[in-house]
Design a protein around this motif. Structure first.
Motif, PDB file in Angstrom:
ATOM      1  N   LEU A  21     -35.884  16.250 -23.988  1.00 18.16           N
ATOM      2  CA  LEU A  21     -35.054  14.633 -23.300  1.00 18.16           C
ATOM      3  C   LEU A  21     -35.878  13.701 -22.480  1.00 18.16           C
ATOM      4  CD1 LEU A  21     -32.682  12.734 -24.055  1.00 18.16           C
ATOM      5  CD2 LEU A  21     -31.886  14.601 -21.698  1.00 18.16           C
TER       6      LEU A  21
ATOM      7  N   GLU B 281     -28.423  16.237 -13.559  1.00 19.99           N
ATOM      8  CA  GLU B 281     -27.526  17.186 -14.347  1.00 19.99           C
ATOM      9  C   GLU B 281     -27.738  18.016 -15.427  1.00 19.99           C
ATOM     10  OE1 GLU B 281     -27.252  13.815 -14.926  1.00 19.99           O
ATOM     11  OE2 GLU B 281     -25.716  14.233 -16.774  1.00 19.99           O
ATOM     12  N   HIS B 282     -28.958  17.906 -16.521  1.00 21.37           N
ATOM     13  CA  HIS B 282     -28.558  18.905 -17.308  1.00 21.37           C
ATOM     14  C   HIS B 282     -30.224  19.316 -16.729  1.00 21.37           C
ATOM     15  CE1 HIS B 282     -26.293  16.321 -19.197  1.00 21.37           C
ATOM     16  NE2 HIS B 282     -26.436  15.358 -19.430  1.00 21.37           N
TER      17      HIS B 282
ATOM     18  N   ARG C 262     -18.279   3.691 -23.091  1.00 26.39           N
ATOM     19  CA  ARG C 262     -18.799   4.872 -23.810  1.00 26.39           C
ATOM     20  C   ARG C 262     -18.477   5.514 -24.784  1.00 26.39           C
ATOM     21  NH1 ARG C 262     -21.519   9.441 -20.819  1.00 26.39           N
ATOM     22  NH2 ARG C 262     -20.315  10.507 -21.659  1.00 26.39           N
TER      23      ARG C 262
ATOM     24  N   THR D 262     -21.714  11.546 -28.385  1.00 31.83           N
ATOM     25  CA  THR D 262     -23.362  11.927 -27.830  1.00 31.83           C
ATOM     26  C   THR D 262     -23.717  12.519 -28.819  1.00 31.83           C
ATOM     27  OG1 THR D 262     -21.889  13.454 -26.205  1.00 31.83           O
ATOM     28  CG2 THR D 262     -25.087  13.970 -26.287  1.00 31.83           C
TER      29      THR D 262
ATOM     30  N   GLY E  67     -25.090   5.496 -21.333  1.00 31.47           N
ATOM     31  CA  GLY E  67     -24.179   5.176 -20.579  1.00 31.47           C
ATOM     32  C   GLY E  67     -23.296   6.073 -19.259  1.00 31.47           C
TER      33      GLY E  67
ATOM     34  N   THR F  64     -30.025  13.152 -33.345  1.00 26.23           N
ATOM     35  CA  THR F  64     -29.665  13.837 -32.030  1.00 26.23           C
ATOM     36  C   THR F  64     -31.540  13.979 -30.917  1.00 26.23           C
ATOM     37  OG1 THR F  64     -27.822  14.512 -31.880  1.00 26.23           O
ATOM     38  CG2 THR F  64     -28.746  14.620 -30.189  1.00 26.23           C
ATOM     39  N   PRO F  65     -32.127  13.711 -30.631  1.00 28.12           N
ATOM     40  CA  PRO F  65     -31.574  12.973 -29.283  1.00 28.12           C
ATOM     41  C   PRO F  65     -32.075  11.175 -29.112  1.00 28.12           C
ATOM     42  CG  PRO F  65     -33.447  14.012 -28.477  1.00 28.12           C
ATOM     43  CD  PRO F  65     -33.958  14.234 -29.751  1.00 28.12           C
TER      44      PRO F  65
ATOM     45  N   LYS G 259     -32.857   3.302 -25.232  1.00 30.26           N
ATOM     46  CA  LYS G 259     -33.881   4.145 -24.886  1.00 30.26           C
ATOM     47  C   LYS G 259     -34.537   3.637 -25.884  1.00 30.26           C
ATOM     48  CE  LYS G 259     -30.255   8.112 -24.307  1.00 30.26           C
ATOM     49  NZ  LYS G 259     -29.501   9.550 -24.849  1.00 30.26           N
TER      50      LYS G 259
ATOM     51  N   ASN H 122     -30.226   8.975 -30.031  1.00 31.63           N
ATOM     52  CA  ASN H 122     -29.196   8.242 -30.047  1.00 31.63           C
ATOM     53  C   ASN H 122     -29.150   6.707 -29.002  1.00 31.63           C
ATOM     54  OD1 ASN H 122     -28.510   9.241 -27.398  1.00 31.63           O
ATOM     55  ND2 ASN H 122     -27.222  10.584 -27.898  1.00 31.63           N
TER      56      ASN H 122
ATOM     57  N   ARG I 243     -23.964   4.392 -31.652  1.00 28.35           N
ATOM     58  CA  ARG I 243     -24.055   5.761 -32.250  1.00 28.35           C
ATOM     59  C   ARG I 243     -23.523   6.230 -33.709  1.00 28.35           C
ATOM     60  NH1 ARG I 243     -23.731   9.067 -26.737  1.00 28.35           N
ATOM     61  NH2 ARG I 243     -25.955   8.174 -25.549  1.00 28.35           N
TER      62      ARG I 243
ATOM     63  N   TYR J  30     -31.159  12.900 -15.324  1.00 28.09           N
ATOM     64  CA  TYR J  30     -30.909  13.461 -15.806  1.00 28.09           C
ATOM     65  C   TYR J  30     -30.909  14.450 -15.073  1.00 28.09           C
ATOM     66  CZ  TYR J  30     -31.061  10.777 -21.064  1.00 28.09           C
ATOM     67  OH  TYR J  30     -30.098  10.182 -21.696  1.00 28.09           O
TER      68      TYR J  30
ATOM     69  N   PHE K  76     -32.627  21.801 -23.466  1.00 28.69           N
ATOM     70  CA  PHE K  76     -32.644  20.721 -24.534  1.00 28.69           C
ATOM     71  C   PHE K  76     -33.611  19.662 -23.209  1.00 28.69           C
ATOM     72  CE2 PHE K  76     -28.263  20.338 -23.121  1.00 28.69           C
ATOM     73  CZ  PHE K  76     -28.375  19.408 -22.710  1.00 28.69           C
TER      74      PHE K  76
HETATM   75  O1  YYY Z   1     -23.803  10.981 -22.205  1.00 26.01           O
HETATM   76  P1  YYY Z   1     -24.629  11.424 -23.327  1.00 26.01           P
HETATM   77  O2  YYY Z   1     -25.609  10.724 -23.231  1.00 26.01           O
HETATM   78  O3  YYY Z   1     -23.326  11.309 -24.743  1.00 26.01           O
HETATM   79  O4  YYY Z   1     -24.713  13.234 -22.972  1.00 26.01           O
HETATM   80  P2  YYY Z   1     -25.517  13.922 -22.065  1.00 26.01           P
HETATM   81  O5  YYY Z   1     -23.812  14.730 -22.887  1.00 26.01           O
HETATM   82  O6  YYY Z   1     -25.465  13.451 -20.778  1.00 26.01           O
HETATM   83  O7  YYY Z   1     -26.846  13.924 -22.662  1.00 26.01           O
HETATM   84  C1  YYY Z   1     -27.692  13.460 -22.388  1.00 26.01           C
HETATM   85  C2  YYY Z   1     -28.466  13.328 -23.828  1.00 26.01           C
HETATM   86  O8  YYY Z   1     -29.626  14.150 -23.974  1.00 26.01           O
HETATM   87  C3  YYY Z   1     -27.832  12.577 -25.005  1.00 26.01           C
HETATM   88  O9  YYY Z   1     -27.902  11.942 -24.962  1.00 26.01           O
HETATM   89  C4  YYY Z   1     -28.661  13.815 -26.097  1.00 26.01           C
HETATM   90  C5  YYY Z   1     -29.106  15.172 -25.188  1.00 26.01           C
HETATM   91  N1  YYY Z   1     -28.552  15.891 -25.658  1.00 26.01           N
HETATM   92  C6  YYY Z   1     -29.089  16.934 -26.603  1.00 26.01           C
HETATM   93  O10 YYY Z   1     -30.235  16.198 -27.096  1.00 26.01           O
HETATM   94  N2  YYY Z   1     -28.735  18.129 -26.812  1.00 26.01           N
HETATM   95  C7  YYY Z   1     -27.589  18.392 -26.366  1.00 26.01           C
HETATM   96  N3  YYY Z   1     -27.256  19.734 -27.211  1.00 26.01           N
HETATM   97  C8  YYY Z   1     -27.061  17.653 -25.368  1.00 26.01           C
HETATM   98  C9  YYY Z   1     -27.361  16.548 -25.544  1.00 26.01           C
END
Ligand code: YYY
Ligand code: MG
Length: 147
Positions: free
Chosen positions: A61, A51-52, A85, A91, A116, A109-110, A9, A112, A102, A49, A57
Motif C-alpha cells: 500500500l 492504522e494499517h 465514503r 474498499t 476518504g 485492489t489496492p 490516488k 481503488n 470505485r 496509513y 498489505f
Molecule cells: O478506507 P478504505 O480505503 O476504504 O480502506 P482501508 O481499510 O482503510 O484500507 C486502506 C487501503 O488499503 C485500501 O483502500 C486498499 C488497501 N487494502 C488492501 O490492499 N488490502 C486489504 N485487504 C485492505 C486494504
C-alpha cells in the motif's frame, strides 16, 4: 459543517480520472476548500496509513501510494465523512457497487482510485499530514441553502 480529507490516488491521476472524480464530489454539493498535487514521501504515506501498520498489505500500500503524484484535497459538507465514503464505494473492488467511484472505475485492489477519511479524528490527522491551516480557504457558496 464537517470536513474530510479526500485524495485521488496515483492510479486515478495516471488514468486521467481527476476531473470525473471531482465532478462527482461537486455534483453532490460538497465544497472544496483545499487541493494540491503531491508526490507523497514514504514517511508521509506511513503516517497517513498508520492504522494499517503491521498488516500484510501495508508495504504494498505504501509502495503504491508513493508510486506517483496524488491529488490531496479537503472538502466540506454536512455528514461529509459518511456521504463521501458512500460515493467512493467499498474498499474491495469486488464489493464496490456500480454507481460508486470505485464500483465504476476500479478493477483491482489496492488500485481503488480514491481515499476518504473514516472519522472526524482521522480527517483532522490526515489533513494535518498534507496541509497547513493557511492552505484551507474559507468562502461561501451561494447555492448552499439549496443543497
Ligand atoms: O478506507 P478504505 O480505503 O476504504 O480502506 P482501508 O481499510 O482503510 O484500507 C486502506 C487501503 O488499503 C485500501 O483502500 C486498499 C488497501 N487494502 C488492501 O490492499 N488490502 C486489504 N485487504 C485492505 C486494504
Ligand atoms: Mg481507510
Amino acid at each position: 459543517m464537517d470536513r474530510t480529507f479526500l485524495m485521488v490516488k496515483p492510479d486515478g491521476v495516471q488514468r486521467g480520472l481527476i476531473g470525473r472524480i471531482i465532478s462527482r464530489l461537486e455534483d453532490k454539493g460538497f465544497k472544496l476548500t483545499a487541493a494540491k498535487l503531491v508526490q507523497v514521501t514514504r514517511e508521509q504515506a506511513e503516517r497517513h496509513y498508520e492504522e494499517h501498520k503491521g498488516k500484510p498489505f501495508f508495504e504494498n500500500l505504501v509502495n503504491f501510494i508513493t508510486s506517483g503524484p496524488v491529488l490531496a484535497m479537503v472538502w466540506e459538507g454536512d455528514d461529509i465523512i459518511t456521504l463521501s465514503r458512500t460515493l467512493i464505494g467499498k474498499t474491495s473492488v469486488t464489493e464496490a457497487l456500480p454507481g460508486t467511484i470505485r464500483g465504476d472505475f476500479a478493477a483491482h485492489t489496492p488500485f481503488n482510485l480514491i481515499h476518504g477519511s473514516d472519522s472526524p479524528q482521522s480527517a483532522d490527522r490526515e489533513i494535518a499530514n498534507f496541509f497547513g491551516p493557511e492552505e484551507e480557504v474559507q468562502y461561501d457558496k451561494s447555492v448552499a441553502a439549496w443543497i
